[in-house]
Design a protein around this motif. Structure first.
Motif, PDB file in Angstrom:
ATOM      1  N   GLN A 121       0.825  -1.211   0.000  1.00  0.00           N
ATOM      2  CA  GLN A 121       0.000   0.000   0.000  1.00  0.00           C
ATOM      3  C   GLN A 121       0.857   1.259   0.000  1.00  0.00           C
ATOM      4  O   GLN A 121       0.569   2.224  -0.715  1.00  0.00           O
ATOM      5  N   GLU A 122       1.927   1.249   0.801  1.00  0.00           N
ATOM      6  CA  GLU A 122       2.803   2.420   0.890  1.00  0.00           C
ATOM      7  C   GLU A 122       3.506   2.712  -0.437  1.00  0.00           C
ATOM      8  O   GLU A 122       3.859   3.865  -0.713  1.00  0.00           O
ATOM      9  N   THR A 123       3.721   1.689  -1.229  1.00  0.00           N
ATOM     10  CA  THR A 123       4.487   1.857  -2.478  1.00  0.00           C
ATOM     11  C   THR A 123       3.622   1.725  -3.727  1.00  0.00           C
ATOM     12  O   THR A 123       4.143   1.592  -4.827  1.00  0.00           O
ATOM     13  N   ASP A 124       2.312   1.770  -3.550  1.00  0.00           N
ATOM     14  CA  ASP A 124       1.383   1.642  -4.689  1.00  0.00           C
ATOM     15  C   ASP A 124       1.654   0.388  -5.509  1.00  0.00           C
ATOM     16  O   ASP A 124       1.584   0.397  -6.748  1.00  0.00           O
ATOM     17  N   GLY A 125       1.973  -0.696  -4.809  1.00  0.00           N
ATOM     18  CA  GLY A 125       2.137  -1.979  -5.478  1.00  0.00           C
ATOM     19  C   GLY A 125       3.517  -2.269  -6.031  1.00  0.00           C
ATOM     20  O   GLY A 125       3.722  -3.320  -6.644  1.00  0.00           O
ATOM     21  N   LEU A 126       4.472  -1.364  -5.831  1.00  0.00           N
ATOM     22  CA  LEU A 126       5.832  -1.671  -6.287  1.00  0.00           C
ATOM     23  C   LEU A 126       6.441  -2.799  -5.463  1.00  0.00           C
ATOM     24  O   LEU A 126       7.326  -3.521  -5.936  1.00  0.00           O
ATOM     25  N   PHE A 127       6.001  -2.913  -4.221  1.00  0.00           N
ATOM     26  CA  PHE A 127       6.274  -4.119  -3.442  1.00  0.00           C
ATOM     27  C   PHE A 127       4.975  -4.911  -3.429  1.00  0.00           C
ATOM     28  O   PHE A 127       3.955  -4.417  -2.945  1.00  0.00           O
ATOM     29  N   ASP A 128       4.986  -6.115  -3.982  1.00  0.00           N
ATOM     30  CA  ASP A 128       3.756  -6.891  -4.073  1.00  0.00           C
ATOM     31  C   ASP A 128       4.057  -8.356  -3.762  1.00  0.00           C
ATOM     32  O   ASP A 128       4.824  -8.994  -4.482  1.00  0.00           O
ATOM     33  N   PRO A 129       3.487  -8.901  -2.693  1.00  0.00           N
ATOM     34  CA  PRO A 129       3.785 -10.284  -2.319  1.00  0.00           C
ATOM     35  C   PRO A 129       3.125 -11.333  -3.199  1.00  0.00           C
ATOM     36  O   PRO A 129       3.335 -12.530  -2.985  1.00  0.00           O
ATOM     37  N   THR A 130       2.348 -10.919  -4.207  1.00  0.00           N
ATOM     38  CA  THR A 130       1.684 -11.892  -5.080  1.00  0.00           C
ATOM     39  C   THR A 130       2.439 -12.116  -6.386  1.00  0.00           C
ATOM     40  O   THR A 130       1.862 -12.547  -7.380  1.00  0.00           O
ATOM     41  N   VAL A 131       3.744 -11.860  -6.385  1.00  0.00           N
ATOM     42  CA  VAL A 131       4.550 -12.014  -7.609  1.00  0.00           C
ATOM     43  C   VAL A 131       5.130 -13.422  -7.756  1.00  0.00           C
ATOM     44  O   VAL A 131       5.967 -13.656  -8.620  1.00  0.00           O
ATOM     45  N   GLY A 132       4.661 -14.368  -6.947  1.00  0.00           N
ATOM     46  CA  GLY A 132       5.244 -15.705  -6.976  1.00  0.00           C
ATOM     47  C   GLY A 132       5.219 -16.362  -8.337  1.00  0.00           C
ATOM     48  O   GLY A 132       6.165 -17.059  -8.730  1.00  0.00           O
ATOM     49  N   GLY A 133       4.151 -16.152  -9.099  1.00  0.00           N
ATOM     50  CA  GLY A 133       4.063 -16.736 -10.439  1.00  0.00           C
ATOM     51  C   GLY A 133       5.120 -16.183 -11.375  1.00  0.00           C
ATOM     52  O   GLY A 133       5.705 -16.915 -12.184  1.00  0.00           O
ATOM     53  N   LEU A 134       5.388 -14.881 -11.259  1.00  0.00           N
ATOM     54  CA  LEU A 134       6.435 -14.257 -12.073  1.00  0.00           C
ATOM     55  C   LEU A 134       7.818 -14.771 -11.683  1.00  0.00           C
ATOM     56  O   LEU A 134       8.669 -15.028 -12.540  1.00  0.00           O
ATOM     57  N   VAL A 135       8.039 -14.917 -10.373  1.00  0.00           N
ATOM     58  CA  VAL A 135       9.326 -15.440  -9.895  1.00  0.00           C
ATOM     59  C   VAL A 135       9.554 -16.840 -10.453  1.00  0.00           C
ATOM     60  O   VAL A 135      10.652 -17.161 -10.936  1.00  0.00           O
ATOM     61  N   ASP A 136       8.526 -17.674 -10.420  1.00  0.00           N
ATOM     62  CA  ASP A 136       8.646 -19.031 -10.959  1.00  0.00           C
ATOM     63  C   ASP A 136       8.880 -19.015 -12.468  1.00  0.00           C
ATOM     64  O   ASP A 136       9.662 -19.807 -12.998  1.00  0.00           O
ATOM     65  N   LEU A 137       8.203 -18.118 -13.147  1.00  0.00           N
ATOM     66  CA  LEU A 137       8.303 -18.064 -14.603  1.00  0.00           C
ATOM     67  C   LEU A 137       9.709 -17.692 -15.059  1.00  0.00           C
ATOM     68  O   LEU A 137      10.278 -18.337 -15.946  1.00  0.00           O
ATOM     69  N   TRP A 138      10.295 -16.659 -14.460  1.00  0.00           N
ATOM     70  CA  TRP A 138      11.646 -16.239 -14.822  1.00  0.00           C
ATOM     71  C   TRP A 138      12.693 -17.218 -14.279  1.00  0.00           C
ATOM     72  O   TRP A 138      13.694 -17.472 -14.939  1.00  0.00           O
ATOM     73  N   ASP A 139      12.471 -17.715 -13.062  1.00  0.00           N
ATOM     74  CA  ASP A 139      13.351 -18.726 -12.451  1.00  0.00           C
ATOM     75  C   ASP A 139      14.808 -18.291 -12.425  1.00  0.00           C
ATOM     76  O   ASP A 139      15.725 -19.104 -12.593  1.00  0.00           O
ATOM     77  N   ILE A 140      15.038 -17.007 -12.197  1.00  0.00           N
ATOM     78  CA  ILE A 140      16.400 -16.460 -12.228  1.00  0.00           C
ATOM     79  C   ILE A 140      17.190 -16.952 -11.016  1.00  0.00           C
ATOM     80  O   ILE A 140      16.718 -16.914  -9.897  1.00  0.00           O
ATOM     81  N   GLY A 141      18.396 -17.412 -11.286  1.00  0.00           N
ATOM     82  CA  GLY A 141      19.234 -17.993 -10.254  1.00  0.00           C
ATOM     83  C   GLY A 141      19.261 -19.500 -10.303  1.00  0.00           C
ATOM     84  O   GLY A 141      19.980 -20.135  -9.543  1.00  0.00           O
ATOM     85  N   HIS A 142      18.480 -20.088 -11.240  1.00  0.00           N
ATOM     86  CA  HIS A 142      18.456 -21.532 -11.389  1.00  0.00           C
ATOM     87  C   HIS A 142      18.829 -21.920 -12.826  1.00  0.00           C
ATOM     88  O   HIS A 142      18.695 -21.122 -13.755  1.00  0.00           O
ATOM     89  N   GLU A 143      19.286 -23.134 -12.982  1.00  0.00           N
ATOM     90  CA  GLU A 143      19.693 -23.625 -14.296  1.00  0.00           C
ATOM     91  C   GLU A 143      18.515 -23.589 -15.258  1.00  0.00           C
ATOM     92  O   GLU A 143      17.391 -23.956 -14.906  1.00  0.00           O
ATOM     93  N   GLY A 144      18.767 -23.101 -16.472  1.00  0.00           N
ATOM     94  CA  GLY A 144      17.722 -23.058 -17.485  1.00  0.00           C
ATOM     95  C   GLY A 144      16.902 -21.792 -17.506  1.00  0.00           C
ATOM     96  O   GLY A 144      15.929 -21.691 -18.267  1.00  0.00           O
ATOM     97  N   ALA A 145      17.255 -20.797 -16.691  1.00  0.00           N
ATOM     98  CA  ALA A 145      16.523 -19.530 -16.705  1.00  0.00           C
ATOM     99  C   ALA A 145      16.588 -18.906 -18.096  1.00  0.00           C
ATOM    100  O   ALA A 145      17.627 -18.926 -18.747  1.00  0.00           O
ATOM    101  N   HIS A 146      15.452 -18.365 -18.546  1.00  0.00           N
ATOM    102  CA  HIS A 146      15.405 -17.766 -19.879  1.00  0.00           C
ATOM    103  C   HIS A 146      14.267 -16.749 -19.942  1.00  0.00           C
ATOM    104  O   HIS A 146      13.412 -16.698 -19.052  1.00  0.00           O
ATOM    105  N   VAL A 147      14.267 -15.945 -20.988  1.00  0.00           N
ATOM    106  CA  VAL A 147      13.212 -14.954 -21.175  1.00  0.00           C
ATOM    107  C   VAL A 147      11.910 -15.676 -21.515  1.00  0.00           C
ATOM    108  O   VAL A 147      11.862 -16.457 -22.469  1.00  0.00           O
ATOM    109  N   PRO A 148      10.852 -15.470 -20.725  1.00  0.00           N
ATOM    110  CA  PRO A 148       9.596 -16.183 -20.983  1.00  0.00           C
ATOM    111  C   PRO A 148       8.885 -15.674 -22.236  1.00  0.00           C
ATOM    112  O   PRO A 148       9.106 -14.543 -22.691  1.00  0.00           O
TER     113      PRO A 148
END
Length: 359
Positions: A121-148
Motif C-alpha cells: 500500500q505504501e508503495t502503490d504496489g511496487l512491493f507486491d507479495p503476489t509475484v510468486g508466479g512471475l518469480v517461478d516463470l523467470w526462475d532467475i538464479g536456477h539452471e535453465g533460466a530464460h526470457v519467458p
C-alpha cells in the motif's frame, strides 16, 4: 544464445575479514553446521533456510550454544510457516487453495503478510507479495533460466494483485481470491526471521552478535566485544576480487543490499537480473547497480532495498528521505557514482577512487 549465472555475496565486516570473507563468499551451506571454537573465538553456527545460508556469531556469551540451539528451532518453525516451496508449509497450502478457500495460519505468517501488504500500500504496489508466479516463470538464479514467452508473461502478470489477498485477523486465515495466484514472501521473510533472532538475543541479554543472511544482509546486535562500533565494508559490485569500495560504521543496526549482480542470466547479449518490477513483470530497468538500506530493523531493510531499487534513483531517494529518520540509503549507479541520503553523507567513506560520492 548465451546464458551465464553468478552468485556473489558482497557485504563483509572489516576487522574480522578473514573469517567473514570465507563465510560470505560461498553460495551454499548446511543446516545446523557447528564450527569448532576456542575460548577466544565467537560461538558460531551456520543454518540453511529460505534458500539462504544464515551465519550467526555470538561473542563472549556463556549460554551461546543454548541460544544457537534455540535459534535453530526458531528458524525451522519459520520455514514450515513461510516457505513457498516446502510442500508442508502454511504458505504452500495458502497458494494451493487460491480461489478455493481460506487457510488458517500462524501468528508469524499473519504478521509477515500484514507487513507485506502494508508495504504494498505504501508503495502503490511496487512491493507486491503476489509475484510468486512471475518469480517461478523467470526462475532467475536456477539452471535453465530464460526470457519467458510474451503470452506466459502476460498470464502471470495478470495474477499479480495484492488487493486480492484477504486476511481475516479474527479467524487468523488467508485467502487468495483468484485461482493461480501465488504468494511469495521472499522479499521480506528473511528480514523478519533476522528480526526474530535479534529480538531473542537482546531479550537474553546478548551484548555482541552478528547475524548474516547470505552475505547481502547483516544485522549487528550491540557493539563489538571491546565496545567499538562494527565497520562494514561494501564491495565493488563489479569486482570479483573482494575489493572494498567504501565502509560505514554500525551499532545495533541492519544493512541490506539489493543489486543486479546477485542473480542474473544473459540471453542474446542482454542481462536479466532477479529484481522484478510488478508493473511490467520483467526485471526493473534503471540506472542503478545496487541499493543499500541502513536501518534499525531487518524487515524494513529487506523489503525496502528491493522496492527502492525498482523506484530508481530519483524516486527512491525521495522515498527514503521521507520514510523515517532511522532509515538511510546508498545508491550506486552504473556510471560508478554514489548517492547517499542525508543521514549517510557524512558517515559513509569511499575507499576506491573509481567511485565518487555525489555531494
Amino acid at each position: 544464445m548465451q546464458r551465464t549465472r553468478k552468485c556473489r555475496k558482497w557485504v563483509v565486516i572489516m576487522g574480522l575479514t578473514a573469517m567473514l570473507m570465507t563465510l560470505l563468499s560461498g553460495c551454499g551451506g548446511n543446516a545446523g553446521n557447528k564450527e569448532k571454537t576456542t575460548a577466544a573465538d565467537p560461538a558460531s553456527r551456520q543454518y540453511y533456510i529460505f534458500d539462504t545460508v544464515v551465519n550467526i556469531k555470538l561473542y563472549e556469551d556463556p549460554k551461546a550454544e543454548e541460544h544457537l540451539d534455540h535459534i535453530d528451532t526458531m528458524l525451522k518453525t519459520l520455514d514450515q510457516e513461510l516457505s513457498r516451496t516446502l510442500e508442508t508449509s502454511q504458505l504452500y497450502k495458502v497458494n494451493q487453495e487460491a480461489g478455493k478457500q481460506a487457510v488458517e495460519v500462524s501468528e508469524d505468517t499473519m504478521e509477515v503478510l500484514k507487513r507485506s501488504l502494508n508495504y504494498a500500500q505504501e508503495t502503490d504496489g511496487l512491493f507486491d507479495p503476489t509475484v510468486g508466479g512471475l518469480v517461478d516463470l523467470w526462475d532467475i538464479g536456477h539452471e535453465g533460466a530464460h526470457v519467458p514467452a510474451p503470452e506466459d508473461l502476460q498470464r502471470e502478470l495478470s495474477l499479480v494483485g495484492y488487493k486480492d489477498v484477504v486476511m481475516d485477523e479474527a479467524k487468523q486465515t488467508v485467502f487468495l481470491k483468484r485461482p493461480g495466484m501465488i504468494l511469495d514472501l521472499g522479499g521480506i521473510g528473511k528480514g523478519y526471521a533476522a528480526d526474530k533472532i535479534a529480538a531473542y538475543l537482546r531479550g537474553e541479554g546478548v551484548k555482541s552478535a552478528l547475524v548474516d543472511l547470505g552475505g547481502s544482509s547483516i544485522i549487528v546486535v550491540g557493539s563489538k566485544p571491546n565496545g567499538d562500533s562494527w565497520t562494514v565494508g561494501l564491495q565493488d559490485p563489479d569486482s570479483s576480487r573482494g575489493t572494498i569500495m567504501g565502509n560505514i560504521r554500525l551499532n545495533d543496526q541492519v544493512i541490506n543490499t539489493s543489486g543486479i549482480y546477485e542473480r542474473y542470466f544473459i540471453e542474446d547479449g542482454v542481462m536479466y537480473h532477479h529484481i522484478l518490477d510488478p508493473r511490467t513483470g520483467a526485471p526493473a530497468q534503471n540506472e542503478l547497480k545496487s541499493v543499500t538500506i541502513l536501518t534499525d530493523n531487518a524487515t524494513d531493510a529487506d523489503a525496502l532495498s528491493t522496492v527502492v531499487y525498482v523506484m530508481g534513483l530519483e524516486k527512491g531517494m525521495e522515498f527514503v528521505e521521507n520514510y523515517n529518520e532511522e532509515t538511510q540509503a546508498l545508491f550506486i549507479t552504473k556510471d560508478n557514482k554514489i548517492y547517499a541520503t542525508t543521514g549517510l553523507k557524512d558517515t559513509f567513506k569511499v575507499t576506491d577512487e573509481q567511485y565518487s560520492l555525489v555531494e
